[in-house]
Design a protein around this motif. Structure first.
Motif, mmCIF file in Angstrom:
data_model
loop_
_atom_site.group_PDB
_atom_site.id
_atom_site.type_symbol
_atom_site.label_atom_id
_atom_site.label_comp_id
_atom_site.label_asym_id
_atom_site.label_seq_id
_atom_site.Cartn_x
_atom_site.Cartn_y
_atom_site.Cartn_z
ATOM 1 N N ASP A 94 39.348 14.389 -7.322
ATOM 2 C CA ASP A 94 40.493 14.188 -6.433
ATOM 3 C C ASP A 94 41.418 15.395 -6.431
ATOM 4 N N CYS A 95 41.655 15.969 -7.609
ATOM 5 C CA CYS A 95 42.592 17.092 -7.682
ATOM 6 C C CYS A 95 42.085 18.287 -6.877
ATOM 7 N N ASP A 96 40.754 18.451 -6.765
ATOM 8 C CA ASP A 96 40.207 19.545 -5.963
ATOM 9 C C ASP A 96 40.488 19.332 -4.483
ATOM 10 N N ILE A 97 40.269 18.103 -3.999
ATOM 11 C CA ILE A 97 40.518 17.806 -2.593
ATOM 12 C C ILE A 97 42.017 17.833 -2.291
ATOM 13 N N ILE A 98 42.839 17.382 -3.229
ATOM 14 C CA ILE A 98 44.298 17.407 -3.037
ATOM 15 C C ILE A 98 44.789 18.853 -2.927
ATOM 16 N N SER A 99 44.276 19.735 -3.805
ATOM 17 C CA SER A 99 44.644 21.160 -3.725
ATOM 18 C C SER A 99 44.206 21.758 -2.400
ATOM 19 N N LEU A 100 43.000 21.394 -1.972
ATOM 20 C CA LEU A 100 42.492 21.878 -0.693
ATOM 21 C C LEU A 100 43.390 21.432 0.455
ATOM 22 N N ALA A 101 43.761 20.156 0.456
ATOM 23 C CA ALA A 101 44.576 19.612 1.543
ATOM 24 C C ALA A 101 45.959 20.262 1.589
ATOM 25 N N ARG A 102 46.558 20.488 0.446
ATOM 26 C CA ARG A 102 47.908 21.061 0.397
ATOM 27 C C ARG A 102 47.930 22.521 0.812
ATOM 28 N N GLU A 103 46.840 23.233 0.525
ATOM 29 C CA GLU A 103 46.808 24.648 0.854
ATOM 30 C C GLU A 103 46.283 24.896 2.271
ATOM 31 N N SER A 104 45.319 24.077 2.699
ATOM 32 C CA SER A 104 44.641 24.307 3.989
ATOM 33 C C SER A 104 45.184 23.357 5.044
ATOM 34 N N ARG A 105 46.395 23.588 5.476
ATOM 35 C CA ARG A 105 47.041 22.675 6.409
ATOM 36 C C ARG A 105 46.539 22.817 7.841
ATOM 37 N N ASN A 106 45.744 23.842 8.098
ATOM 38 C CA ASN A 106 45.149 24.003 9.433
ATOM 39 C C ASN A 106 43.746 23.398 9.524
ATOM 40 N N LEU A 107 43.358 22.642 8.507
ATOM 41 C CA LEU A 107 42.018 22.074 8.464
ATOM 42 C C LEU A 107 41.769 21.179 9.683
ATOM 43 N N ARG A 108 40.612 21.421 10.339
ATOM 44 C CA ARG A 108 40.257 20.653 11.532
ATOM 45 C C ARG A 108 39.004 19.808 11.335
ATOM 46 N N SER A 109 38.191 20.145 10.349
ATOM 47 C CA SER A 109 36.944 19.410 10.145
ATOM 48 C C SER A 109 36.624 19.331 8.663
ATOM 49 N N ILE A 110 36.273 18.122 8.201
ATOM 50 C CA ILE A 110 35.845 17.955 6.810
ATOM 51 C C ILE A 110 34.624 17.054 6.764
ATOM 52 N N SER A 111 33.652 17.452 5.954
ATOM 53 C CA SER A 111 32.437 16.678 5.763
ATOM 54 C C SER A 111 32.202 16.532 4.266
ATOM 55 N N LEU A 112 32.124 15.285 3.805
ATOM 56 C CA LEU A 112 31.922 14.997 2.394
ATOM 57 C C LEU A 112 30.669 14.146 2.229
#
Length: 472
Positions: free
Chosen positions: A281-299
């Motif tokens: 979770d902490c990896d995805i949370i860090s990603l979300a907080r830093e990459s605010r222009n994210l348009r597509s995610i695939s998990l």
């Protein structure tokens, strides 16, 4: 009737006609229609794809290069090659390219099993070469890649796919010093592991696109070098230019390696994490907080958590990850969530509420759910208020019934629907869509209780396939 002679057409118009003809066979036919078209096609042709029909290889390639002197992009593929089809292009063929194609910027070599490091060294005289893509070239080693790094100073795109003998990684260090790579793809190159990527050094700042895929059969055999781990921990280079990141079958170790990269991509727009062991979770949370222009995610979440390296860490992703994405990524348009075969419902860590929060708070236009047991008819009911949703894909979502599927007719913007391997839905679930032409496209694959008659008239374009071998 007003007739126009070919001789009277301005060259600018003919160039435009030639540029709009994309298929090679059509382009060849057009070039043979008159001498003027033939001459202009020779000057205008910038792309060439050749392979098994190139026989004898050297003579045929020389002829083509002389006929089309302004080639910019060349693909050489020997997929399906057999010895009876003639000898493959070898190192001398690349020597011919380097001598006769001064404008060459983009070269793809696929299944070229006779090309060695010597051939790659021949390419170093192609000073304009900016993109090199190698797919299953088993005789090429790290020495050949290093010679490209040294000789082709303008190289910005490098793709290595199933290059099984590329073992040394000095070329990665050299590219790290050059800081020129913008697009790097390393897929199923067994001798290159996650820890080797540290050798890119300052090139991380320039990368815009990274694809790294570990061969699944060798994932557990790669042992981290202690020095490499220490360097990952000490290095704090940002990845501000990174736009796309794709990691497949990787080991995401807490606090080191690729886990450090996930929280450093300020301008990331697209991320794909497929069967990556150790993502928390902490990896995805860090990603979300830093990459605010994210348009597509695939998990795509793996089911095998047995790796000793990660045994003492909390590995399961939860709704906290989806909540962070919903709160920080206001431009998120495409969401794909998948659980691997063998994953039990109790371990499917994302709840229905977590998925719906993400859809409600972000302008999600594409939603794909694969093997997500938590998604059911209540989820489809909630999607009736999804004002942005245009495409929905449900694969192996066995909690969905006809009652839920009938609600699809109420989705305000839905245009495309794909159903695959869903056991709980029948023809009755599609009845409300028949003859309404609400959907632009409907794809139904391997759903045992849906018939071809049942999908008739349910969308403007329909694709139906039924192969039930997956059930046995």
């Amino acid at each position: 009737m007003f007739l126009v002679r070919m001789d009277s057409l301005p060259e600018v118009l003919i160039w435009e006609i030639l540029n709009r003809v994309k298929k090679t066979v059509d382009r060849n036919s057009l070039a043979l229609s008159c001498k003027r078209f033939h001459r202009l096609d020779k000057e205008n042709r910038q792309f060439l794809r050749v392979g098994c029909g190139l026989d004898p290889a050297d003579e045929a390639l020389t002829s083509l290069c002389l006929r089309f002197p302004n080639l910019v992009r060349i693909e050489i593929t020997y997929s399906g090659w057999m010895s009876k089809l003639g000898k493959q292009l070898d190192d001398h063929g690349l020597f011919i390219l380097s001598n006769h194609c001064p404008s060459l910027t983009d070269l793809t070599l696929s299944y070229c099993t006779f090309i060695t490091d010597v051939g790659l060294r021949n390419l170093t005289s192609c000073y304009k070469l900016s993109a090199l893509k190698l797919n299953f070239t088993p005789r090429i080693t790290g020495c050949g890649i290093f010679s490209i790094a040294v000789g082709c100073k303008n190289l910005t795109v490098l793709h290595l796919i199933r290059c099984l003998n590329v073992s040394s990684v000095e070329w990665l260090e050299y590219f790290g010093k050059l800081e020129t790579l913008e697009d790097l793809s390393i897929r199923n190159c067994r001798a290159i592991g996650e820890g080797d990527l540290i050798k890119l050094g300052h090139s991380w700042r320039k990368l815009k696109r990274l694809q790294f895929e570990v061969d699944a059969n060798y994932r557990y055999m790669k042992v981290y070098d202690r020095l490499a781990v220490d360097r990952w921990q000490k290095q704090w280079i940002s990845c501000d230019d990174m736009l796309e990141l794709s990691l497949v079958n990787c080991i995401i170790s807490p606090g080191r390696g690729l886990a450090c990269v996930l929280g450093k991509c300020k301008n990331l727009q697209k991320v794909h994490l497929d069967m990556c062991v150790g993502v928390r979770d902490c990896d995805i949370i860090s990603l979300a907080r830093e990459s605010r222009n994210l348009r597509s995610i695939s998990l795509r979440v793996p089911s095998d958590f047995s790796l000793p390296l990660l045994a003492n860490n909390t590995l399961r992703l939860t709704d906290e990850s989806l909540k962070a994405l919903a709160e920080n990524c206001s431009h998120l348009e495409s969401v794909r969530i998948s659980f691997a075969d063998g994953e039990f419902p109790s371990l499917s860590s994302f709840s229905l509420n977590g998925i719906l929060v993400l859809v409600r708070m972000c302008p999600v236009r594409e939603l794909s759910l694969d093997h997500v047991y938590s998604f059911n008819d209540m989820g489809l009911e909630a999607l009736c208020s999804a004002s942005y949703l245009e495409s929905l894909e449900l694969v192996r979502c066995q909690e969905i019934s006809d009652d839920g599927l009938q609600l699809v007719s109420q989705f305000p913007q839905l245009q495309n629907l794909r159903l695959s391997k869903c056991l709980g839905i029948t023809d009755d679930g599609l009845k409300l869509l028949v003859d309404t032409y609400k959907l632009e496209s409907l794809v139904v694959e391997d759903c045992p209780q849906i018939s071809e008659r049942g999908v008739h008239g349910a969308a403007r374009a329909i694709s139906f396939r039924q192969d039930l071998s997956w059930m046995y």
